[in-house]
Design a protein around this motif. Structure first.
Motif, PDB file in Angstrom:
ATOM      1  N   LYS A 118     -73.303 111.377  47.735  1.00 46.06           N
ATOM      2  CA  LYS A 118     -72.057 111.907  46.874  1.00 46.06           C
ATOM      3  C   LYS A 118     -71.867 113.275  46.666  1.00 46.06           C
ATOM      4  CE  LYS A 118     -71.264 108.028  44.009  1.00 46.06           C
ATOM      5  NZ  LYS A 118     -71.243 107.407  42.624  1.00 46.06           N
ATOM      6  N   SER A 119     -73.096 114.151  46.720  1.00 45.88           N
ATOM      7  CA  SER A 119     -73.299 115.546  46.811  1.00 45.88           C
ATOM      8  C   SER A 119     -72.922 116.119  48.049  1.00 45.88           C
ATOM      9  CB  SER A 119     -74.538 116.201  46.070  1.00 45.88           C
ATOM     10  OG  SER A 119     -75.774 115.833  47.078  1.00 45.88           O
ATOM     11  N   TYR A 120     -73.311 115.350  49.131  1.00 42.63           N
ATOM     12  CA  TYR A 120     -73.136 115.900  50.572  1.00 42.63           C
ATOM     13  C   TYR A 120     -71.741 115.609  50.906  1.00 42.63           C
ATOM     14  CZ  TYR A 120     -78.255 116.012  51.403  1.00 42.63           C
ATOM     15  OH  TYR A 120     -79.475 116.310  51.598  1.00 42.63           O
ATOM     16  N   GLU A 121     -71.102 114.436  50.328  1.00 45.07           N
ATOM     17  CA  GLU A 121     -69.797 114.248  50.598  1.00 45.07           C
ATOM     18  C   GLU A 121     -68.878 115.217  49.961  1.00 45.07           C
ATOM     19  OE1 GLU A 121     -68.660 110.454  49.464  1.00 45.07           O
ATOM     20  OE2 GLU A 121     -69.378 109.632  51.351  1.00 45.07           O
ATOM     21  N   THR A 122     -69.280 115.672  48.958  1.00 43.03           N
ATOM     22  CA  THR A 122     -68.459 116.713  48.234  1.00 43.03           C
ATOM     23  C   THR A 122     -68.512 118.089  48.704  1.00 43.03           C
ATOM     24  OG1 THR A 122     -70.277 117.201  46.689  1.00 43.03           O
ATOM     25  CG2 THR A 122     -68.253 115.779  45.896  1.00 43.03           C
ATOM     26  N   SER A 126     -65.315 120.027  50.581  1.00 44.35           N
ATOM     27  CA  SER A 126     -64.870 121.433  50.252  1.00 44.35           C
ATOM     28  C   SER A 126     -64.757 122.382  51.372  1.00 44.35           C
ATOM     29  CB  SER A 126     -65.821 121.732  49.190  1.00 44.35           C
ATOM     30  OG  SER A 126     -67.067 121.981  49.604  1.00 44.35           O
ATOM     31  N   GLN A 127     -65.378 122.121  52.444  1.00 49.86           N
ATOM     32  CA  GLN A 127     -65.283 122.834  53.610  1.00 49.86           C
ATOM     33  C   GLN A 127     -64.298 122.791  54.545  1.00 49.86           C
ATOM     34  OE1 GLN A 127     -69.307 122.764  55.176  1.00 49.86           O
ATOM     35  NE2 GLN A 127     -70.447 123.756  53.595  1.00 49.86           N
ATOM     36  N   ILE A 128     -63.290 121.729  54.313  1.00 47.38           N
ATOM     37  CA  ILE A 128     -62.261 121.372  55.068  1.00 47.38           C
ATOM     38  C   ILE A 128     -61.329 122.566  55.128  1.00 47.38           C
ATOM     39  CG2 ILE A 128     -60.420 119.913  55.521  1.00 47.38           C
ATOM     40  CD1 ILE A 128     -62.102 117.664  54.280  1.00 47.38           C
ATOM     41  N   ASN A 129     -61.205 123.099  56.218  1.00 50.43           N
ATOM     42  CA  ASN A 129     -59.933 124.259  56.003  1.00 50.43           C
ATOM     43  C   ASN A 129     -59.108 124.054  57.337  1.00 50.43           C
ATOM     44  OD1 ASN A 129     -61.717 124.878  58.070  1.00 50.43           O
ATOM     45  ND2 ASN A 129     -62.288 126.937  57.342  1.00 50.43           N
ATOM     46  N   CYS A 130     -59.266 123.025  58.133  1.00 50.95           N
ATOM     47  CA  CYS A 130     -58.347 122.660  59.422  1.00 50.95           C
ATOM     48  C   CYS A 130     -57.690 121.448  59.170  1.00 50.95           C
ATOM     49  CB  CYS A 130     -59.001 122.763  60.625  1.00 50.95           C
ATOM     50  SG  CYS A 130     -59.897 124.503  60.869  1.00 50.95           S
ATOM     51  N   SER A 131     -56.458 121.254  59.750  1.00 48.92           N
ATOM     52  CA  SER A 131     -55.998 119.992  59.683  1.00 48.92           C
ATOM     53  C   SER A 131     -56.100 119.257  61.007  1.00 48.92           C
ATOM     54  CB  SER A 131     -54.267 119.960  59.711  1.00 48.92           C
ATOM     55  OG  SER A 131     -53.709 120.683  60.795  1.00 48.92           O
ATOM     56  N   LEU A 132     -55.779 118.073  61.476  1.00 51.06           N
ATOM     57  CA  LEU A 132     -56.151 117.216  62.526  1.00 51.06           C
ATOM     58  C   LEU A 132     -55.521 118.086  63.697  1.00 51.06           C
ATOM     59  CD1 LEU A 132     -56.287 113.632  61.492  1.00 51.06           C
ATOM     60  CD2 LEU A 132     -58.378 115.113  61.906  1.00 51.06           C
ATOM     61  N   THR A 133     -54.293 118.340  63.468  1.00 53.79           N
ATOM     62  CA  THR A 133     -53.650 119.022  64.610  1.00 53.79           C
ATOM     63  C   THR A 133     -54.152 120.397  64.867  1.00 53.79           C
ATOM     64  OG1 THR A 133     -52.154 120.178  62.933  1.00 53.79           O
ATOM     65  CG2 THR A 133     -51.435 117.825  63.921  1.00 53.79           C
ATOM     66  N   ASP A 134     -54.944 120.992  64.146  1.00 57.64           N
ATOM     67  CA  ASP A 134     -55.659 122.356  64.520  1.00 57.64           C
ATOM     68  C   ASP A 134     -56.636 121.885  65.451  1.00 57.64           C
ATOM     69  OD1 ASP A 134     -53.859 123.889  63.245  1.00 57.64           O
ATOM     70  OD2 ASP A 134     -54.975 124.031  61.461  1.00 57.64           O
TER      71      ASP A 134
END
Length: 139
Positions: A118-122, A126-134
């Motif tokens: 769970k900690s790894y997933e958070t 939290s590091q997602i900064n791009c969308s799938l299209t990017d």
């Protein structure tokens, strides 16, 4: 209040206190007194290793082995089919655990691995900064 209601309330309170006393004890007090001292020691070692953050946990689903490694202490604990193999740089111990101790160690291991997942997933989310299209454009 009638005598019947009074006695009924007292009995409920006694049962509730007993229930809370049983379920709020720490894990090390719940150890079965019929366990031998090697099983108790192995349970305590595994519990203390799992509490430490620098311990590495490995689960092999095919062989059903659970490996707990602490390089700082030099202790390696392998759990497999109700057996625990404790190894340090000098000694190697093989301990056969009864069903209840094995169940507790499994429960502690699984809970710790789930907490770490769970900690790894958070951290990952939290590091997602791009969308799938990017991402598609980058490829």
């Amino acid at each position: 209040m009638t005598l019947y209601q009074f006695v009924k309330r007292k009995i409920k309170r006694v049962f509730l206190r007993y229930y809370l006393w049983i379920h709020r004890r720490p894990l090390d007090q719940k150890i079965d007194p019929t366990m031998n001292r090697y099983q108790q020691t192995c349970f305590h070692i595994s519990r203390k290793l799992l509490k430490q953050s620098d311990t590495e946990l490995i689960f092999a689903p095919v062989s059903e082995k659970k490996i707990i490694i602490n390089d700082r202490l030099g202790i390696y604990l392998t759990l497999q089919h109700q057996q625990a193999f404790v190894t340090n740089h000098v000694y190697h111990y093989s301990i056969i655990m009864d069903a209840r101790v094995w169940q507790r160690v499994n429960f502690l291991f699984n809970n710790e691995i789930e907490l770490r997942r769970k900690s790894y997933e958070t951290v990952i989310h939290s590091q997602i900064n791009c969308s799938l299209t990017d991402i598609l454009k980058k490829i």
